[in-house]
Design a protein around this motif. Structure first.
Motif, PDB file in Angstrom:
ATOM      1  N   ALA A 331       0.713  -1.188  -0.053  1.00  0.00           N
ATOM      2  CA  ALA A 331       0.073  -0.070   0.053  1.00  0.00           C
ATOM      3  C   ALA A 331       0.961   1.169   0.019  1.00  0.00           C
ATOM      4  O   ALA A 331       0.534   2.131  -0.689  1.00  0.00           O
ATOM      5  CB  ALA A 331      -0.918  -0.064   1.304  1.00  0.00           C
ATOM      6  N   ASN A 332       1.786   1.102   0.715  1.00  0.00           N
ATOM      7  CA  ASN A 332       2.791   2.342   0.836  1.00  0.00           C
ATOM      8  C   ASN A 332       3.416   2.701  -0.628  1.00  0.00           C
ATOM      9  O   ASN A 332       3.700   3.768  -1.097  1.00  0.00           O
ATOM     10  CB  ASN A 332       4.086   1.996   1.855  1.00  0.00           C
ATOM     11  N   VAL A 333       3.892   1.527  -1.380  1.00  0.00           N
ATOM     12  CA  VAL A 333       4.472   1.418  -2.586  1.00  0.00           C
ATOM     13  C   VAL A 333       3.496   2.116  -3.850  1.00  0.00           C
ATOM     14  O   VAL A 333       3.657   3.299  -4.494  1.00  0.00           O
ATOM     15  CB  VAL A 333       5.081   0.319  -3.280  1.00  0.00           C
ATOM     16  N   ASN A 334       2.149   1.690  -3.775  1.00  0.00           N
ATOM     17  CA  ASN A 334       1.194   1.785  -4.727  1.00  0.00           C
ATOM     18  C   ASN A 334       0.633   3.130  -4.384  1.00  0.00           C
ATOM     19  O   ASN A 334       0.183   3.855  -5.128  1.00  0.00           O
ATOM     20  CB  ASN A 334      -0.074   0.955  -4.408  1.00  0.00           C
ATOM     21  N   SER A 335       0.990   3.811  -3.191  1.00  0.00           N
ATOM     22  CA  SER A 335       0.482   5.178  -2.641  1.00  0.00           C
ATOM     23  C   SER A 335       1.799   6.287  -3.124  1.00  0.00           C
ATOM     24  O   SER A 335       1.375   7.522  -2.905  1.00  0.00           O
ATOM     25  CB  SER A 335      -0.026   5.262  -1.270  1.00  0.00           C
ATOM     26  N   GLY A 336       2.696   5.905  -3.404  1.00  0.00           N
ATOM     27  CA  GLY A 336       3.771   6.811  -3.919  1.00  0.00           C
ATOM     28  C   GLY A 336       4.917   7.109  -3.014  1.00  0.00           C
ATOM     29  O   GLY A 336       5.371   7.868  -2.906  1.00  0.00           O
ATOM     30  N   GLY A 337       4.866   6.165  -2.033  1.00  0.00           N
ATOM     31  CA  GLY A 337       5.955   6.482  -0.850  1.00  0.00           C
ATOM     32  C   GLY A 337       7.485   6.519  -1.491  1.00  0.00           C
ATOM     33  O   GLY A 337       7.553   5.414  -2.302  1.00  0.00           O
ATOM     34  N   ARG A 338       8.278   7.298  -1.016  1.00  0.00           N
ATOM     35  CA  ARG A 338       9.714   7.266  -1.635  1.00  0.00           C
ATOM     36  C   ARG A 338      10.581   6.712  -0.406  1.00  0.00           C
ATOM     37  O   ARG A 338      11.602   6.215  -0.917  1.00  0.00           O
ATOM     38  CB  ARG A 338       9.980   8.267  -2.123  1.00  0.00           C
ATOM     39  N   THR A 339      10.663   7.229   0.670  1.00  0.00           N
ATOM     40  CA  THR A 339      11.535   7.147   1.815  1.00  0.00           C
ATOM     41  C   THR A 339      10.794   6.264   3.093  1.00  0.00           C
ATOM     42  O   THR A 339       9.549   6.367   2.911  1.00  0.00           O
ATOM     43  CB  THR A 339      12.248   8.175   2.170  1.00  0.00           C
ATOM     44  N   LYS A 340      11.682   5.996   3.996  1.00  0.00           N
ATOM     45  CA  LYS A 340      11.138   5.459   5.272  1.00  0.00           C
ATOM     46  C   LYS A 340      10.179   6.485   6.106  1.00  0.00           C
ATOM     47  O   LYS A 340       9.457   6.114   7.065  1.00  0.00           O
ATOM     48  CB  LYS A 340      12.167   5.008   6.311  1.00  0.00           C
ATOM     49  N   MET A 341      10.115   7.703   5.606  1.00  0.00           N
ATOM     50  CA  MET A 341       9.372   8.686   6.404  1.00  0.00           C
ATOM     51  C   MET A 341       7.966   8.497   6.149  1.00  0.00           C
ATOM     52  O   MET A 341       7.017   8.635   7.257  1.00  0.00           O
ATOM     53  CB  MET A 341       9.652  10.246   5.685  1.00  0.00           C
ATOM     54  N   SER A 342       7.402   7.815   5.096  1.00  0.00           N
ATOM     55  CA  SER A 342       6.106   7.346   4.927  1.00  0.00           C
ATOM     56  C   SER A 342       5.831   6.447   6.123  1.00  0.00           C
ATOM     57  O   SER A 342       4.532   6.549   6.662  1.00  0.00           O
ATOM     58  CB  SER A 342       5.749   6.997   3.534  1.00  0.00           C
ATOM     59  N   ALA A 343       6.632   5.431   6.650  1.00  0.00           N
ATOM     60  CA  ALA A 343       6.359   4.671   7.582  1.00  0.00           C
ATOM     61  C   ALA A 343       6.284   5.175   8.658  1.00  0.00           C
ATOM     62  O   ALA A 343       5.437   4.786   9.503  1.00  0.00           O
ATOM     63  CB  ALA A 343       7.358   3.350   7.510  1.00  0.00           C
ATOM     64  N   ILE A 344       6.907   6.147   9.110  1.00  0.00           N
ATOM     65  CA  ILE A 344       7.216   6.877  10.313  1.00  0.00           C
ATOM     66  C   ILE A 344       5.976   7.840  10.503  1.00  0.00           C
ATOM     67  O   ILE A 344       5.240   7.836  11.555  1.00  0.00           O
ATOM     68  CB  ILE A 344       8.467   7.813  10.347  1.00  0.00           C
ATOM     69  N   PHE A 345       5.431   8.582   9.105  1.00  0.00           N
ATOM     70  CA  PHE A 345       4.282   9.313   9.374  1.00  0.00           C
ATOM     71  C   PHE A 345       3.145   8.094   9.505  1.00  0.00           C
ATOM     72  O   PHE A 345       2.302   8.723  10.658  1.00  0.00           O
ATOM     73  CB  PHE A 345       4.071   9.903   7.965  1.00  0.00           C
ATOM     74  N   HIS A 346       3.186   7.171   9.072  1.00  0.00           N
ATOM     75  CA  HIS A 346       1.864   6.300   9.458  1.00  0.00           C
ATOM     76  C   HIS A 346       1.838   5.830  10.996  1.00  0.00           C
ATOM     77  O   HIS A 346       0.679   5.954  11.528  1.00  0.00           O
ATOM     78  CB  HIS A 346       2.087   4.848   8.452  1.00  0.00           C
ATOM     79  N   GLY A 347       2.992   5.724  11.599  1.00  0.00           N
ATOM     80  CA  GLY A 347       2.957   5.510  12.854  1.00  0.00           C
ATOM     81  C   GLY A 347       2.597   6.840  13.761  1.00  0.00           C
ATOM     82  O   GLY A 347       1.832   6.442  14.781  1.00  0.00           O
ATOM     83  N   VAL A 348       3.017   7.836  13.405  1.00  0.00           N
ATOM     84  CA  VAL A 348       2.560   9.062  13.893  1.00  0.00           C
ATOM     85  C   VAL A 348       1.024   9.159  14.000  1.00  0.00           C
ATOM     86  O   VAL A 348       0.288   9.689  14.882  1.00  0.00           O
ATOM     87  CB  VAL A 348       3.290  10.353  13.322  1.00  0.00           C
ATOM     88  N   PHE A 349       0.535   8.961  12.825  1.00  0.00           N
ATOM     89  CA  PHE A 349      -0.973   9.009  12.553  1.00  0.00           C
ATOM     90  C   PHE A 349      -1.717   8.103  13.563  1.00  0.00           C
ATOM     91  O   PHE A 349      -2.645   8.362  13.962  1.00  0.00           O
ATOM     92  CB  PHE A 349      -1.355   8.787  10.919  1.00  0.00           C
ATOM     93  N   LEU A 350      -1.176   7.052  13.618  1.00  0.00           N
ATOM     94  CA  LEU A 350      -1.829   5.831  14.286  1.00  0.00           C
ATOM     95  C   LEU A 350      -1.733   6.419  15.815  1.00  0.00           C
ATOM     96  O   LEU A 350      -2.918   6.293  16.578  1.00  0.00           O
ATOM     97  CB  LEU A 350      -0.898   4.610  14.344  1.00  0.00           C
ATOM     98  N   MET A 351      -0.611   7.078  16.202  1.00  0.00           N
ATOM     99  CA  MET A 351      -0.678   7.431  17.631  1.00  0.00           C
ATOM    100  C   MET A 351      -1.515   8.612  17.893  1.00  0.00           C
ATOM    101  O   MET A 351      -2.524   8.763  18.966  1.00  0.00           O
ATOM    102  CB  MET A 351       0.642   7.953  18.005  1.00  0.00           C
ATOM    103  N   LEU A 352      -1.730   9.839  17.014  1.00  0.00           N
ATOM    104  CA  LEU A 352      -2.546  10.890  16.950  1.00  0.00           C
ATOM    105  C   LEU A 352      -4.033  10.335  16.877  1.00  0.00           C
ATOM    106  O   LEU A 352      -4.918  10.894  17.664  1.00  0.00           O
ATOM    107  CB  LEU A 352      -2.396  11.757  16.052  1.00  0.00           C
ATOM    108  N   SER A 353      -4.050   9.265  16.435  1.00  0.00           N
ATOM    109  CA  SER A 353      -5.721   8.728  15.961  1.00  0.00           C
ATOM    110  C   SER A 353      -6.321   8.511  17.670  1.00  0.00           C
ATOM    111  O   SER A 353      -7.584   8.605  17.814  1.00  0.00           O
ATOM    112  CB  SER A 353      -5.840   7.536  15.083  1.00  0.00           C
ATOM    113  N   VAL A 354      -5.503   7.715  18.214  1.00  0.00           N
ATOM    114  CA  VAL A 354      -5.767   7.265  19.588  1.00  0.00           C
ATOM    115  C   VAL A 354      -6.063   8.388  20.498  1.00  0.00           C
ATOM    116  O   VAL A 354      -6.753   8.361  21.429  1.00  0.00           O
ATOM    117  CB  VAL A 354      -4.750   6.035  19.983  1.00  0.00           C
ATOM    118  N   LEU A 355      -5.038   9.496  20.495  1.00  0.00           N
ATOM    119  CA  LEU A 355      -5.011  10.453  21.493  1.00  0.00           C
ATOM    120  C   LEU A 355      -5.948  11.340  21.307  1.00  0.00           C
ATOM    121  O   LEU A 355      -6.430  11.855  22.091  1.00  0.00           O
ATOM    122  CB  LEU A 355      -3.522  11.238  21.457  1.00  0.00           C
ATOM    123  N   LEU A 356      -6.038  11.836  19.770  1.00  0.00           N
ATOM    124  CA  LEU A 356      -6.746  13.170  19.541  1.00  0.00           C
ATOM    125  C   LEU A 356      -8.152  12.810  18.969  1.00  0.00           C
ATOM    126  O   LEU A 356      -9.097  13.819  19.170  1.00  0.00           O
ATOM    127  CB  LEU A 356      -6.096  13.907  18.891  1.00  0.00           C
TER     128      LEU A 356
END
Length: 536
Positions: A331-356
C-alpha cells in the motif's frame, strides 16, 4: 515519474530525500495509516489480545522499526501470520503479561540473529516465488475484502488464512457475505471504488490523496444513512479504544511479568516468535524490494536488528509481536511512498488517532477501507503479471503458480515453503543440466571431445557430469577443460579423477586442462578398519 537522482544513496542525501519526497511520503503515510488501523485492531482481536496492543505495535513498527531499518518502503506492524501463534501462546501461558515477556525475549533473539548475519537467508528466495507471493497476497486481499465491501464483517480485518476459525473458508465466507450484505455498505464501497479509479485522473485534484477523499465520503454517507434502511451498525465501522483522560491512557499499557523468566514455556514461545517473525520479515522485505520503483536493496541483517528492537520495546509496553508486513508495504509503494518517512508518518498518525481523534476514527466505515485494499490487491495481481510469467518459461511460471495457489489455499509461510520447494526442484534441474559445454573438437578430428566446465561447478552438478562421463563413446580422446572455472566442488573433482584413472578400460584417453586436485585422498591403509583387540 521517477527522477534519476532518486536512485542515489548515501548519508549526504538524507536531507535531500526528505525535502524532495515529503510531498509523496506524507500522503503515502496517510494511506498506510488508513490501511493499517483496521488491520491492527483486527489482528489484536483475532489474537485474543487487548485491542490497544495491536495499535501500539503499529505505532512502534511505524516509528521505531522504520527509524532503525535500512529499508525505505517496508512497513512493520502486527502480522496476520502470527495470530495463531499468539492466541495459542496466550492461552498456554495463562496470562497476557507472561506472553509479553516472551515477546521481549523474542526481540532480543532477533537482534542476535541480525548480528550473526542470519538475514542473508533472504537472498536465497527465488524471484518466481517472491513474485508469486505478491500475486497471492493481491488475490487474498480481493477475496478477503469482498465480504467487508458488502457489509459482512464476520472475519477480522487482516485475516489471510484460507481456513477460518468459524469452520468457514475464504470462498464460503464470500457466499455467506452475498446473502447477508448491507445496502449502505455496498453503496459506500462502490462510490469509494469509483473515486479511487477516477480521482487520480484529474490532475488538479490529484494533489489530495484519493483514499482521504474516500474516507471523508464514507463518513458523510454513513452519517446520512443513519435512521434509514441503509444505516450501518457498529460492526460496520472502525472501533478503537476511546481515551478520555490521562488515567485511561496509562491504563492501556501493560507490562511483562519478569517473574516468569525461568519458565521454559516462555522461552519456547520466544524462540518460535523470533523464527517465524524473522522469516516473514525477510519474505516481505524481499517482496517490497521487487516492487520498489527505484529498485533499492534493503539490508536484511539490519532489518532483523530493527525488528528485534521493535519487538523488545513492544514486549515491554504491552504490544503484539510484529513483522514487516507486505500488505501495508505494498500500500505504501502503490501510494507513491519514497522513503522511510512514509512509514514513520503512518506510525505518528496511528498515535494521534488514539490520542486526539478516536471518536472521528470510529465513524469510518470498513467498506470504504475495503475499497482501498481492493485496489491494492488489484495492483499486486494484475493479469499482465501472469502473462509475463508465462512468457518467461515454465521454470519461472510453475514455481510462480504453485506459490500463488499454495498461499491462497493455506497461509503465507506454508504457501511460500511449498513454492520454495518447487522452485528448488527447478533450480536443481537447471543446475543438473548446465554445468558444462559439450563439443566435438573437429579441428583435431572426430575422435576429440572437449568438455568445458562452467564458472561455478557445485556438488549439484556431480550427477550430470558423472552420467556424461560414464556414457562417453569408446576410443576417444576426452579433454576436460576447467580454464573458465572459478570453483569446482571436491565431489566433482573426485568424479573427474576417478574417470581419468579408469578411462583406459574403455580405450579412452583423458586430458585435464587447468584442473588440479587441491587436496590429498586418504591412503588405502587408513580406510581399512582394524579389528579391536580384546584383552583376555
Amino acid at each position: 515519474m521517477i527522477d534519476q537522482d532518486d536512485s542515489l544513496t548515501g548519508n549526504g542525501l538524507k536531507k535531500y530525500f526528505l525535502g524532495k519526497n515529503l510531498k509523496k511520503d506524507l500522503p503515502a503515510g496517510l494511506v498506510v495509516f488508513l490501511v493499517a488501523l483496521p488491520l491492527c485492531l483486527g489482528i489484536a482481536l483475532a489474537s485474543g489480545a487487548p485491542l490497544f496492543s495491536g495499535i501500539l505495535s503499529g505505532i512502534i513498527g511505524g516509528i521505531v522499526v522504520a527509524s532503525f531499518s535500512g529499508s525505505q518502503l517496508s512497513v512493520s506492524g502486527p502480522a496476520a501470520g502470527l495470530t495463531v501463534i499468539v492466541l495459542t501462546a496466550i492461552t498456554d501461558l495463562g496470562a497476557f503479561d507472561a506472553f509479553l515477556l516472551a515477546v521481549f525475549i523474542a526481540g532480543i533473539f532477533q537482534v542476535i540473529l541480525g548480528i550473526l548475519k542470519a538475514g542473508t537467508i533472504g537472498n536465497y528466495f527465488p524471484n518466481s516465488v517472491i513474485i508469486g507471493m505478491l500475486a497471492a497476497i493481491g488475490i487474498i486481499l480481493i477475496l478477503k475484502q469482498l465480504p467487508h465491501a458488502v457489509g459482512y464483517d464476520a472475519d477480522f480485518e487482516g485475516d489471510q488464512n484460507f481456513a477460518q476459525p468459524d469452520s468457514e473458508n475464504t470462498f464460503s465466507a464470500i457466499i455467506s457475505a452475498f446473502s447477508k450484505f448491507n445496502y449502505g455498505a455496498v453503496i459506500i464501497s462502490v462510490v469509494s471504488m469509483a473515486v479511487l479509479i477516477l480521482w487520480p485522473k484529474v490532475k488538479k485534484l490529484a494533489i489530495i490523496p484519493a483514499p482521504l477523499i474516500v474516507v471523508a465520503l464514507g463518513i458523510l454517507l454513513a452519517t446520512a444513512f443513519q435512521g434509514t434502511a441503509y444505516s450501518l451498525s457498529g460492526d460496520h465501522l472502525v472501533q478503537i479504544p476511546v481515551v478520555e483522560s490521562l488515567t485511561d491512557f496509562k491504563g492501556l499499557f501493560l507490562f511483562p511479568d519478569f517473574s516468569q523468566f525461568l519458565n521454559p514455556k516462555i522461552w519456547t514461545v520466544a524462540i518460535t516468535i523470533a523464527i517465524v517473525a524473522s522469516l516473514e520479515t525477510l519474505l516481505s522485505l524481499e517482496a517490497v524490494d521487487k516492487i520498489d520503483p527505484i529498485k533499492r536493496v534493503s539490508p536484511t541483517n539490519r532489518e532483523l536488528i530493527a525488528q528485534g528492537i521493535g519487538n523488545s520495546i513492544a514486549g515491554l509496553v504491552g504490544g503484539l509481536p510484529m513483522t514487516a508486513v507486505i500488505v501495508r508495504s505494498s500500500a505504501n509503494v502503490n501510494s507513491g511512498g519514497r522513503t522511510k518517512m512514509s512509514a514513520i508518518f503512518h506510525g505518528v498518525f496511528l498515535m494521534l488517532s488514539v490520542l486526539l481523534l478516536p471518536s472521528l476514527i470510529n465513524q469510518i466505515p470498513l467498506s470504504c477501507l475495503a475499497a482501498i485494499l481492493l485496489m491494492v490487491g488489484y495492483k499486486l495481481a494484475k493479469f499482465s503479471l501472469f502473462t509475463k510469467m508465462w512468457k518467461d518459461g515454465k521454470d519461472q511460471f510453475i514455481p510462480f503458480m504453485v506459490t500463488v495457489l499454495a498461499v491462497v489455499f493455506t497461509d503465507l509461510l506454508i504457501g511460500v515453503s511449498i513454492g520454495l520447494a518447487v522452485g528448488i526442484i527447478f533450480l536443481l534441474r537447471t543446475n543438473y543440466r548446465n554445468p558444462y559445454f559439450y563439443t566435438i573438437d573437429r579441428s583435431q578430428g572426430n575422435n576429440f571431445i572437449r568438455i568445458k566446465l562452467a564458472q561455478e561447478v557445485s556438488f549439484l552438478n556431480k550427477g550430470t557430469i558423472q552420467y556424461t562421463l560414464t556414457n562417453l563413446p569408446t576410443g576417444k580422446t576426452v579433454i576436460i577443460d576447467g580454464t573458465d572455472s572459478l570453483f569446482i566442488d571436491r565431489d566433482v573433482l573426485d568424479a573427474i579423477f576417478d574417470f581419468q584413472e579408469n578411462a583406459y578400460t574403455k580405450n579412452i584417453k583423458v586430458e585435464l586442462v587447468n584442473i588440479k586436485r587441491s587436496y590429498e585422498l586418504p591412503k588405502l591403509k587408513d580406510l581399512i578398519i582394524k579389528p579391536i583387540e580384546e584383552n583376555v
